[in-house]
Design a protein around this motif. Structure first.
Motif: not given
Ligand SMILES: [Zn+2]
Length: 398
Positions: A19-26, A39-44, A308-310
């Motif tokens: 699971v991404c350490t910043r959001c919940i994308i897994d 950290v996932c690509a979607y966070c970037h 979560v990111r926001s």
């Molecule tokens: Zn993420």
């Protein structure tokens, strides 16, 4: 809120993998591509889009310049923009915001036979209170049904593609008919997130290919002002190049705090929450169920990740909620959808267990889009298509 058994909840959690350490994308989300920090690509992608659409004075100036362009293009016309509304939170708020910014929108509702009555009342109340004209475009039910069943039989993850295409076509058609150059869309990457391409792929050619193979009736031909479900390259060329119709993701420029929005639209527009998010469209119940059971997909993962990111949702809370089946999957509503499609439960069950396919299994415009990628990059830099579209479809495409 959940009716899930503990056992099923455990298996849903166990399925996540990394699971991404910043959001919940897994790991179940295509294109997660975790970096060395997990950290996932979607966070970037989110960060890149946040830099393009900053919530700073510079971003605010960009928003106001955009509003000014829309107003100037609409001078002397009854409307300066078209806004698609569903009666849900995001589109109701967008309409409210547009009016507060001094725009003169034409509200367009696309009805394909699965509207939630609560959402319908929301639309009537909101447009009346704001003094906005509401145009309801009702699709040909026989076509709408035939296309929905074709998408189910094709076993593609985006089983609601026909409605997405029909809605986009209806907005372009209304803009063409009413001589409007701007369509405002209510998406917000900060609150709704970015859908993985394989989960959400859609294009007019793809829909046509699926309908040619699985459909049972001819579709009415395309007319610029009455496009039906046609939105291939020819139609897009007509609307974007010849008619110069632009789409603007207005909420990208706006500090959209979901929890504050509910109170505002409830008080000012008499809005009533239609239920879980997206429940302005009853078909979402069937879709959520089909996607979970057949494709191990849960669109809440990218929706909640965005919150979560926001900083609008607690990460632990998002993880906990997504470990249980979404309340949106109401069995009564699912049964109603099956019945409305004219299917029997055993026929739907057969669709649920048939082998899953991807958009790559059918013809689509994707390969052509990849080939013309440099052209799209230029179009994006000229603001002829949203920058976000380019980033979403190509830079991070998987
Ligand atoms: Zn993420």
């Amino acid at each position: 809120m959940s009716t899930l058994t503990a056992e099923a909840a455990d298996s849903a959690v166990a399925d996540r993998g990394q699971v991404c350490t910043r959001c919940i994308i897994d790991e179940t989300v295509p294109g997660a591509n975790f970096d060395q920090n997990g950290v996932c690509a979607y966070c970037h992608l989110h960060d890149e889009m946040a830099a393009l659409y900053p919530l700073t004075p510079a971003g605010e100036a960009k928003k106001l310049a955009m509003i000014d362009r829309i107003k100037r293009a609409g001078r002397g016309k009854p409307h300066d923009c078209v806004i698609g509304i569903s009666g849900g939170r995001d589109s109701t708020y967008l309409l409210h915001l547009a009016v507060k910014l001094g725009l003169r929108p034409l509200a367009v509702h696309f009805n394909d036979g699965f509207g939630n009555p609560v959402a319908g009342e929301n639309m009537t109340r909101a447009t009346e209170k704001l003094g906005v004209k509401l145009l309801t475009i009702t699709s040909d039910w026989r076509e709408s049904k035939d296309l929905k069943i074709a998408c189910l039989k094709a076993s593609i993850p985006n089983a609601n593609m026909s409605t997405d295409i029909g809605l986009a076509a209806a907005l372009f058609g209304a803009a063409a008919k009413h001589d409007v150059n701007y369509i405002l869309i209510g998406q917000s990457f900060r609150t709704e997130g970015i859908a993985p391409l394989p989960w959400n792929y859609l294009d007019g050619k793809h829909l046509k290919a699926i309908h040619d193979r699985f459909g049972t009736r001819e579709l009415r031909p395309w007319k610029p002002e009455d496009p039906g479900f046609h939105l291939g390259s020819r139609e897009l060329f007509y609307y974007i190049v010849r008619r110069r119709i632009r789409t603007v993701p207005l909420l990208y420029y706006h500090d959209y705090v979901r929890s504050e929005v509910d109170g505002l639209i409830e008080n000012e527009l008499g809005w009533v929450n239609p239920g879980a998010h997206y429940f302005d469209d009853l078909y979402q119940a069937l879709l959520q169920n089909l996607q979970r059971v057949k494709f191990n997909m849960d669109r809440r993962k990218f929706n909640y990740s965005a919150l979560v990111r926001s900083g609008q949702m607690d990460r632990d809370d998002a993880l906990e909620q997504t470990s249980a089946i979404y309340a949106l999957e109401d069995p009564k509503v699912i049964d109603l959808c099956i019945k409305r499609l004219g299917l029997t439960r055993p026929e739907f069950d057969e669709i649920l267990v048939s082998p899953p396919k991807t958009f790559r299994d059918y013809p689509s415009g994707y390969d052509t889009l990849v080939k013309v990628r440099p052209v799209l990059k230029i179009l994006a830099s000229l603001n002829l298509i949203p920058q976000s579209t380019y980033l979403k479809y190509f830079k991070y495409a998987c």
